[in-house]
Design a protein around this motif. Structure first.
Motif, PDB file in Angstrom:
ATOM      1  N   THR A 248      51.238  56.467 -12.213  1.00 38.40           N
ATOM      2  CA  THR A 248      50.697  55.106 -12.231  1.00 38.40           C
ATOM      3  C   THR A 248      50.014  54.783 -13.553  1.00 38.40           C
ATOM      4  OG1 THR A 248      48.704  55.836 -11.046  1.00 38.40           O
ATOM      5  CG2 THR A 248      50.492  54.909  -9.725  1.00 38.40           C
ATOM      6  N   ARG A 249      49.298  55.736 -14.134  1.00 39.00           N
ATOM      7  CA  ARG A 249      48.669  55.505 -15.449  1.00 39.00           C
ATOM      8  C   ARG A 249      49.729  55.289 -16.530  1.00 39.00           C
ATOM      9  NH1 ARG A 249      44.171  60.165 -15.160  1.00 39.00           N
ATOM     10  NH2 ARG A 249      42.781  59.133 -13.711  1.00 39.00           N
ATOM     11  N   THR A 250      50.776  56.083 -16.487  1.00 41.62           N
ATOM     12  CA  THR A 250      51.855  55.924 -17.463  1.00 41.62           C
ATOM     13  C   THR A 250      52.528  54.568 -17.299  1.00 41.62           C
ATOM     14  OG1 THR A 250      52.198  58.312 -17.495  1.00 41.62           O
ATOM     15  CG2 THR A 250      54.005  56.932 -18.323  1.00 41.62           C
ATOM     16  N   THR A 251      52.692  54.135 -16.067  1.00 42.68           N
ATOM     17  CA  THR A 251      53.290  52.821 -15.802  1.00 42.68           C
ATOM     18  C   THR A 251      52.407  51.713 -16.358  1.00 42.68           C
ATOM     19  OG1 THR A 251      54.344  53.697 -13.810  1.00 42.68           O
ATOM     20  CG2 THR A 251      54.182  51.297 -13.998  1.00 42.68           C
ATOM     21  N   ILE A 252      51.120  51.810 -16.140  1.00 43.66           N
ATOM     22  CA  ILE A 252      50.196  50.799 -16.684  1.00 43.66           C
ATOM     23  C   ILE A 252      50.261  50.795 -18.208  1.00 43.66           C
ATOM     24  CG2 ILE A 252      47.758  50.185 -16.945  1.00 43.66           C
ATOM     25  CD1 ILE A 252      47.397  51.111 -14.006  1.00 43.66           C
ATOM     26  N   LEU A 253      50.269  51.964 -18.826  1.00 41.79           N
ATOM     27  CA  LEU A 253      50.379  52.049 -20.279  1.00 41.79           C
ATOM     28  C   LEU A 253      51.673  51.384 -20.762  1.00 41.79           C
ATOM     29  CD1 LEU A 253      49.402  53.030 -23.039  1.00 41.79           C
ATOM     30  CD2 LEU A 253      50.543  55.219 -22.546  1.00 41.79           C
TER      31      LEU A 253
END
Length: 134
Positions: A92-97
């Motif tokens: 999810t963090r990678t997706t937000i980035l």
């Protein structure tokens, strides 16, 4: 918002993106490209060029963009949705980035091209999409 609700919301986003990509992919086909012309004209508000034919570069870049967007919709539905359900913060963090990087590149390019309305639409998308993840 519960993880299940977030996952469902993200799946809706993925489906909308996929439908959008199919309509946008019609750009290279003059007899079928009214939906693509509408999408492109809407992004460059106001609607004032709907009847104008698309030039070769717009058709070509639309085909590329639609293909990338279709692939992103599959990643969202097949990778991000399950990660949301599992509370996988790495995905999810990678997706937000990735979304923020897209937003910066797309929006600054839109401003440079004089299409300020696209920044508005990008902002709405970014807000809803990141809220479905967080």
């Amino acid at each position: 918002m519960s993880l299940d609700t977030r996952a469902k919301f993200m799946m809706v986003v993925a489906v909308i993106f996929f439908i959008y990509s199919i309509l946008w992919a019609l750009a290279p086909y003059p007899s079928l490209n009214l939906p693509a012309r509408f999408i492109l004209d809407l992004a460059d508000w106001p609607l004032d060029n709907l009847d104008a034919p698309l030039d070769r570069n717009t058709q070509w870049l639309s085909a590329i963009g639609a293909g990338v967007l279709a692939a992103i919709s599959i990643f969202l539905g097949g990778i991000v949705v399950p990660a949301i359900k599992k509370a996988d913060t790495s995905v999810t963090r990678t997706t937000i980035l990735a979304m923020v990087v897209w937003y910066v590149i797309d929006s600054t390019g839109s401003v440079a091209a004089g299409v300020f309305s696209n920044v508005f639409f990008n902002t709405i998308y970014l807000f809803f999409d990141t809220n479905s993840i967080n």
